[in-house]
Design a protein around this motif. Structure first.
Motif, PDB file in Angstrom:
ATOM      1  N   LEU A 170       0.895  80.313  76.494  1.00  0.00           N
ATOM      2  CA  LEU A 170       2.284  79.878  76.439  1.00  0.00           C
ATOM      3  C   LEU A 170       2.506  78.891  75.290  1.00  0.00           C
ATOM      4  O   LEU A 170       3.519  78.953  74.584  1.00  0.00           O
ATOM      5  N   ALA A 171       1.543  77.999  75.077  1.00  0.00           N
ATOM      6  CA  ALA A 171       1.665  77.018  73.993  1.00  0.00           C
ATOM      7  C   ALA A 171       1.699  77.707  72.630  1.00  0.00           C
ATOM      8  O   ALA A 171       2.545  77.395  71.777  1.00  0.00           O
ATOM      9  N   VAL A 172       0.790  78.686  72.423  1.00  0.00           N
ATOM     10  CA  VAL A 172       0.750  79.395  71.136  1.00  0.00           C
ATOM     11  C   VAL A 172       1.998  80.256  70.966  1.00  0.00           C
ATOM     12  O   VAL A 172       2.624  80.288  69.900  1.00  0.00           O
ATOM     13  N   GLY A 173       2.370  80.978  72.046  1.00  0.00           N
ATOM     14  CA  GLY A 173       3.545  81.845  71.965  1.00  0.00           C
ATOM     15  C   GLY A 173       4.821  81.057  71.714  1.00  0.00           C
ATOM     16  O   GLY A 173       5.668  81.437  70.899  1.00  0.00           O
ATOM     17  N   ALA A 174       4.969  79.938  72.441  1.00  0.00           N
ATOM     18  CA  ALA A 174       6.161  79.105  72.242  1.00  0.00           C
ATOM     19  C   ALA A 174       6.184  78.530  70.833  1.00  0.00           C
ATOM     20  O   ALA A 174       7.254  78.428  70.189  1.00  0.00           O
ATOM     21  N   SER A 175       5.002  78.154  70.307  1.00  0.00           N
ATOM     22  CA  SER A 175       4.931  77.618  68.941  1.00  0.00           C
ATOM     23  C   SER A 175       5.336  78.679  67.925  1.00  0.00           C
ATOM     24  O   SER A 175       6.091  78.396  66.976  1.00  0.00           O
ATOM     25  N   TYR A 176       4.842  79.901  68.109  1.00  0.00           N
ATOM     26  CA  TYR A 176       5.175  80.979  67.165  1.00  0.00           C
ATOM     27  C   TYR A 176       6.679  81.270  67.183  1.00  0.00           C
ATOM     28  O   TYR A 176       7.329  81.393  66.141  1.00  0.00           O
ATOM     29  N   TRP A 177       7.209  81.338  68.412  1.00  0.00           N
ATOM     30  CA  TRP A 177       8.650  81.618  68.529  1.00  0.00           C
ATOM     31  C   TRP A 177       9.484  80.486  67.917  1.00  0.00           C
ATOM     32  O   TRP A 177      10.469  80.723  67.213  1.00  0.00           O
ATOM     33  N   ALA A 178       9.073  79.233  68.174  1.00  0.00           N
ATOM     34  CA  ALA A 178       9.820  78.094  67.651  1.00  0.00           C
ATOM     35  C   ALA A 178       9.773  78.057  66.124  1.00  0.00           C
ATOM     36  O   ALA A 178      10.788  77.801  65.453  1.00  0.00           O
ATOM     37  N   ALA A 203      15.161  75.664  74.580  1.00  0.00           N
ATOM     38  CA  ALA A 203      14.150  76.673  74.925  1.00  0.00           C
ATOM     39  C   ALA A 203      12.751  76.168  74.617  1.00  0.00           C
ATOM     40  O   ALA A 203      11.806  76.341  75.415  1.00  0.00           O
ATOM     41  N   THR A 204      12.573  75.549  73.461  1.00  0.00           N
ATOM     42  CA  THR A 204      11.248  75.053  73.081  1.00  0.00           C
ATOM     43  C   THR A 204      10.816  73.907  73.999  1.00  0.00           C
ATOM     44  O   THR A 204       9.644  73.831  74.413  1.00  0.00           O
ATOM     45  N   GLY A 205      11.745  72.982  74.307  1.00  0.00           N
ATOM     46  CA  GLY A 205      11.412  71.890  75.228  1.00  0.00           C
ATOM     47  C   GLY A 205      10.993  72.412  76.587  1.00  0.00           C
ATOM     48  O   GLY A 205      10.037  71.900  77.202  1.00  0.00           O
ATOM     49  N   THR A 206      11.693  73.430  77.066  1.00  0.00           N
ATOM     50  CA  THR A 206      11.332  74.033  78.359  1.00  0.00           C
ATOM     51  C   THR A 206       9.953  74.665  78.303  1.00  0.00           C
ATOM     52  O   THR A 206       9.141  74.550  79.247  1.00  0.00           O
ATOM     53  N   ALA A 207       9.658  75.360  77.192  1.00  0.00           N
ATOM     54  CA  ALA A 207       8.355  76.011  77.053  1.00  0.00           C
ATOM     55  C   ALA A 207       7.235  74.981  77.023  1.00  0.00           C
ATOM     56  O   ALA A 207       6.172  75.167  77.656  1.00  0.00           O
ATOM     57  N   ILE A 208       7.438  73.876  76.273  1.00  0.00           N
ATOM     58  CA  ILE A 208       6.402  72.844  76.190  1.00  0.00           C
ATOM     59  C   ILE A 208       6.194  72.201  77.570  1.00  0.00           C
ATOM     60  O   ILE A 208       5.053  71.924  77.989  1.00  0.00           O
ATOM     61  N   LEU A 209       7.297  71.966  78.315  1.00  0.00           N
ATOM     62  CA  LEU A 209       7.173  71.441  79.677  1.00  0.00           C
ATOM     63  C   LEU A 209       6.432  72.439  80.570  1.00  0.00           C
ATOM     64  O   LEU A 209       5.624  72.057  81.427  1.00  0.00           O
ATOM     65  N   GLY A 210       6.710  73.739  80.321  1.00  0.00           N
ATOM     66  CA  GLY A 210       6.008  74.761  81.100  1.00  0.00           C
ATOM     67  C   GLY A 210       4.515  74.752  80.845  1.00  0.00           C
ATOM     68  O   GLY A 210       3.703  74.993  81.762  1.00  0.00           O
ATOM     69  N   VAL A 211       4.116  74.496  79.570  1.00  0.00           N
ATOM     70  CA  VAL A 211       2.673  74.399  79.258  1.00  0.00           C
ATOM     71  C   VAL A 211       2.037  73.302  80.112  1.00  0.00           C
ATOM     72  O   VAL A 211       0.936  73.476  80.669  1.00  0.00           O
TER      73      VAL A 211
END
Length: 740
Positions: A170-178, A203-211
């Motif tokens: 999730l961290a890598v995927g969210a980083s790529y998308w961001a 969206a990115t903040g939510t993804a990082i919180l999800g990590v």
């Protein structure tokens, strides 16, 4: 916080594994929400920093914005993680290792710097983008798990590998998308840009919180062996979490504010730069307009407007220093012939060459050379005496003697020059220019290719001409004062009057009876000649009709036509109208045109003459021998009569050369089937010689002076009944004795 129990999240139930019991844990939802806000704010801040780094013009500013963006992102993610950890509640007491916690901040900061560095590349390949996402994603995960390792409790901890892998993915995927969205954000503008900026941040903040929470889900805590206590320890982390959140949000908010302020300042700088650019363009346009307004585009000399401006300044200086100025007004002689014969393009080339020659004749840069338009030039020079102005004028006239190659021809142009001097001839620019112009016209009147200084007599003459112009215009408008005198033309073969030449006169209220030499040139110069010729034509036709009613039905009348009137297409219709209104036959009217008028614009003239000749009107070439006509053109023109100028007759009885010229003209005219008229016959000897040479018609003082219309019937009766000219030599002698 007893009242908040229903906000607790229970991840695991109670169970026993290898004799160990899993511990209950939960999260405070308020602190989780606060952590999410911090993460979203950090993502929004980094988007602002990326934008400023991209738009900054100086390399140092780009670097500062990248470092600030990396710090905001790292600090925000770390604060989100720290607040989320403070939101974690367990039955065991939890402590944190400060060194490891700070180390986790360093990990995410370095990862953020790498991401910001990669984002500065203008064309980021997919491979490099994936590499950046991998580095940053691993950095986020490393920060999370190193931060969790800083958590010290009495419980045992175990991580589920699946959860760890999921959090890393999730961290890598969210980083790529961001990273991908940040690059795409560069191509959006306005409200769309703002909307996507906030959407990406949330969206990115939510993804990082999800990590973080997937990592927490992967954590399993167990009580030590034999420890069965499941009591819940109340923590008071609110103050610390709020302090971290407020400090982080303040720092992030300050960074965003700085970015917005910098954006506004940069926009103002760009606006100022655009204003400066517009001002520069306005200056250039002003200079261009000044060039157009004050310089002649053909010759690059100063035009009349620019000359007047410099003239005013020179006058002020010369007046203060008691110096003299000379104004030289130039006009190229017979320049119109060049335009008419070779075309205006050739005329323009000639003007550029002449302008260069005149400028070359100037003494220094202090001499002002200007083109006023057409073939008129003006020069302003400082002088000590009139001889300097005369020397300058002669130098210009001498420079124009060099042959000029134009359209395959070598030609020499001449100029007429008029000179006025400050302060002798005037103290204002308008006075001096007017007086130089008057002197110029005197030079042209003296035969051209000459120079003249202004004198006071020219002003008197100009005033008189102006008065005559005004009164002539009034005379034409009111049909008062103008009249025709008629001179008989005798047929030598039959000795009778065959036609009359109409000669205009003006009974001036102050100056008495004026001949055409006193006002024709003024009429031509001021546009009155057309109306005057029209008046003469109608008056002559009406007078001829009146003579017809008195019995003189075979007489014709010859009227003169100005060179300026000869190029008017309306002339043919005016002749037709005059004939119809008077009722006389067209063959009784003869139109006399001078030799120079015929040849001035031969193509247009010949076409108009054919239209007039087609009506039945006779055509005569007047003052033959004084111009520059071509025999080839004469043969093609629809002429009926050729009139020999009086200058060839005056000395015909004493000059054999003049006699031979007259004989040659008569032979040539008869060859061209033209009737020959000789004017200016004053003696019997002239009449006899012309009769022997074969001349057809004569007129002059020997026959009669021009007389007014009222005296014409009596004169015609006398000439008809008392004697027939040309009947015999004795009759001629008798007629001369009677007149003497």
């Amino acid at each position: 916080m007893p009242g908040m129990e229903w906000f607790k999240w229970q991840f695991f139930g109670s169970h026993v594994e290898h004799g160990q019991q899993t511990l209950n844990s939960s999260h405070n939802l308020y602190l989780v929400f606060l952590a999410w806000l911090v993460a979203c704010a950090a993502c929004l801040a980094v988007l602002h920093m990326v934008e400023r780094a991209s738009n900054a013009e100086k390399p140092a500013a780009k670097t500062i914005w990248r470092w600030l963006g990396a710090s905001c992102l790292a600090g925000g993610i770390w604060a989100m993680h720290f607040i989320s950890m403070l939101a974690f509640e367990s039955s065991h007491e939890i402590r944190y290792n400060l060194g490891i916690t700070i180390g986790s901040l360093l990990i995410i900061w370095v990862s953020a710097l790498v991401a910001m560095y990669l984002l500065k590349q203008p064309g980021l390949s997919r491979a490099r983008l994936m590499m950046a996402a991998l580095i940053f994603g691993i950095g986020i995960a490393s920060m999370h798990y190193s931060g969790m390792s800083a958590m010290h409790t009495n419980s045992l901890q175990h991580y589920d590998p699946i959860g760890v892998i999921l959090s890393l993915l999730l961290a890598v995927g969210a980083s790529y998308w961001a990273l991908l969205m940040t690059i795409a954000l560069r191509s959006t503008y306005g409200l769309t840009h703002q909307f996507f900026k906030y959407a990406i941040s949330f969206a990115t903040g939510t993804a990082i919180l999800g990590v973080h929470f997937i990592g927490m889900w992967a954590l399993h805590t167990y009580s030590p062996t034999g420890d069965t206590a499941q009591g819940h320890i109340e923590t008071n982390h609110w103050q610390l979490a709020l302090m971290v959140a407020i400090i982080t949000l303040l720092l992030i908010g300050s960074s965003i504010s700085a970015a917005l302020v910098d954006k506004k300042l940069q926009q103002k700088e760009h606006d100022l730069a655009r204003v400066n650019a517009l001002l520069s363009q306005l200056d250039e346009a002003r200079m261009s307009l000044q060039q157009v307004a004050h310089y002649d585009p053909l010759t690059n000399l100063i035009n009349r407007r620019g000359f007047n401006q410099i003239f005013a300044e020179k006058l002020a200086e010369s007046s203060a220093q008691h110096r003299k100025l000379a104004v030289l007004f130039l006009d190229i002689d017979h320049f119109k012939r060049i335009n008419d014969s070779l075309g205006h393009d050739a005329g323009d080339e000639l003007l550029k060459t002449i302008a260069s020659q005149i400028s070359g004749a100037a003494r220094t840069h202090a001499d002002v050379v200007a083109r006023f338009g057409g073939d008129e030039f003006c020069i302003l020079i400082d002088i000590n005496d009139r001889d300097e102005a005369q020397s300058m004028a002669k130098r210009i006239m001498y420079s124009l003697r060099d042959p000029i190659e134009l359209a395959g021809r070598r030609m020499v142009m001449t100029t007429s020059i008029g000179i006025s001097v400050f302060p002798d001839d005037g103290t204002t620019s308008s006075e001096l220019l007017k007086h130089a112009d008057l002197a110029l016209y005197q030079s042209k009147g003296n035969g051209r290719n000459s120079l003249n200084f202004f004198n006071s007599n020219l002003t008197v003459k100009a005033s008189l001409e102006l008065q005559i112009e005004e009164e002539l215009r009034q005379a034409l408008d009111e049909d008062i004062g103008l009249l025709l005198h008629y001179q008989p033309i005798i047929d030598l073969k039959h000795g009778r009057v065959v036609k009359l030449e109409a000669l205009v006169r003006w009974e001036h209220p102050e100056h008495g009876l004026l001949g055409p030499d006193r006002f024709i040139n003024i009429a031509e110069a001021n546009g009155l000649i057309t109306e005057l010729d029209r008046w003469v034509l109608r008056k002559a036709c009406n007078d001829l009709a009146a003579l017809s009613r008195l019995g003189w039905e075979q007489l014709g009348v010859a009227v003169n036509c100005s060179a300026l009137n000869l190029v008017r297409e309306a002339l043919a219709d005016e002749i037709k109208s005059a004939l119809l209104s008077s009722g006389i036959a067209p063959h009784r009217l003869e139109l006399e045109v001078t030799e120079n008028a015929l040849m001035g614009n031969i193509s247009k003239t010949s076409q108009l003459l054919r239209q007039i000749r087609a009506q039945g009107v006779s055509l005569s070439i007047d003052d033959f021998g004084t111009g520059y006509s071509s025999l080839a053109y004469l043969r093609r023109l629809p002429l009926n009569t050729l009139k020999i100028d009086r200058s060839f007759i005056q000395d015909i009885q004493t000059s054999s050369q003049d006699l031979e010229i007259v004989q040659a003209i008569i032979v040539m005219a008869h060859t061209l089937q033209l009737v020959v008229v000789t004017e200016g016959v004053e003696t019997l000897q002239q009449l006899e010689l012309l009769s022997h040479c074969g001349c057809d018609l004569v007129q002059g003082y020997l026959i009669s002076h021009p007389v007014a219309f009222d005296a014409l019937p009596e004169l015609l009766e006398q000439l008809h009944h008392t004697h027939r000219f040309g009947s015999s030599h004795s009759a001629l002698q008798h007629e001369e004795s009677n007149r003497s």
